[in-house]
Design an enzyme around this catalytic site. Sequence first.
Site, short mmCIF file in Angstrom:
data_model
loop_
_atom_site.label_atom_id
_atom_site.label_comp_id
_atom_site.label_asym_id
_atom_site.label_seq_id
_atom_site.Cartn_x
_atom_site.Cartn_y
_atom_site.Cartn_z
N THR A 269 55.23 39.86 34.92
CA THR A 269 54.88 39.44 33.57
C THR A 269 54.56 40.68 32.73
O THR A 269 54.62 41.80 33.24
CB THR A 269 53.66 38.51 33.58
N TYR B 285 38.40 45.23 36.15
CA TYR B 285 39.21 44.03 36.39
C TYR B 285 38.89 43.44 37.77
O TYR B 285 38.71 42.22 37.90
CB TYR B 285 40.69 44.39 36.30
N ASN C 146 43.56 30.21 33.10
CA ASN C 146 44.61 31.20 33.35
C ASN C 146 44.40 32.49 32.57
O ASN C 146 44.79 33.56 33.02
CB ASN C 146 45.96 30.59 32.97
N LYS D 262 37.40 39.64 38.70
CA LYS D 262 38.12 38.68 39.53
C LYS D 262 37.31 38.26 40.76
O LYS D 262 37.43 37.12 41.24
CB LYS D 262 39.48 39.24 39.92
N VAL E 150 53.12 39.60 39.88
CA VAL E 150 54.40 39.09 39.38
C VAL E 150 54.83 39.83 38.12
O VAL E 150 54.00 40.38 37.39
CB VAL E 150 54.31 37.57 39.12
#
Length: 237
Positions: free
Chosen positions: A168, A135, A80, A139, A166
């Site tokens: 976060t 990034y 994660n 990924k 989301v």
Amino acid sequence: MALILVTGASSGLGHNTANALADDGHDVVIHVRNQARLTDADDASRWKGVVIGDLAELDEIRGVARQASRFGRFDAVIHNAGVLHSPDVINVNIVAPYVLTALMDKPARLVYLSSSMHRSGSTGLRRLTAGTASYSDSKLWVTALALAVASRWEGTSSHAVDPGWVPTRMGGPGAPDDLTAGHQTQVWLATHHDVTPSTGGYWYHQQVQTPHPASRDEDFQARLIHVLESHTGVPLD
């Protein structure tokens, strides 16, 4: 009851994933970057154990693998941990999952956190060795790693998950996706047997999606693994 490792579990999606698994009665080992990240004393009793290490540093990644191995073979490992805007994007987002995968005993299940942004990632692997990857690049590469492991390791299921955008700390308060749905797919893949495909899926909210074509290209997968092996000195198989 399963023994499950969740990396980057001190906050955000990792913390939510670890809590959901513990609530379901599983033995959860959490990874955090440093001792200071364990801010809630009440959480300690929830975990089977804690492993500590900065995934931006290769030596500490190796240390996390050694610590985790003391718990024995995991039923599932959820990769994660991730960063968005940082010079540590390469090490945290792709080098750490690769090295931990290579050094730890093969679990029954592997889950790697991807992103819809992987679709704009580059297949130019010189960016990895030069330290110039974005990034999105990282990924794409971790998605390709997940699908490569799926085809190489019989007996281990391996999937990539887009948790959505989301709210976060990484996603920001205005992120439009549902926070709870952001961890449910990881929990499901780590603990359920009625998953189709059983391995090699790219998932968004428990639905299979089509990833970037390069992530399923065997030649690209092989080149990626070769570069990671050379970059880290750690062979996969």
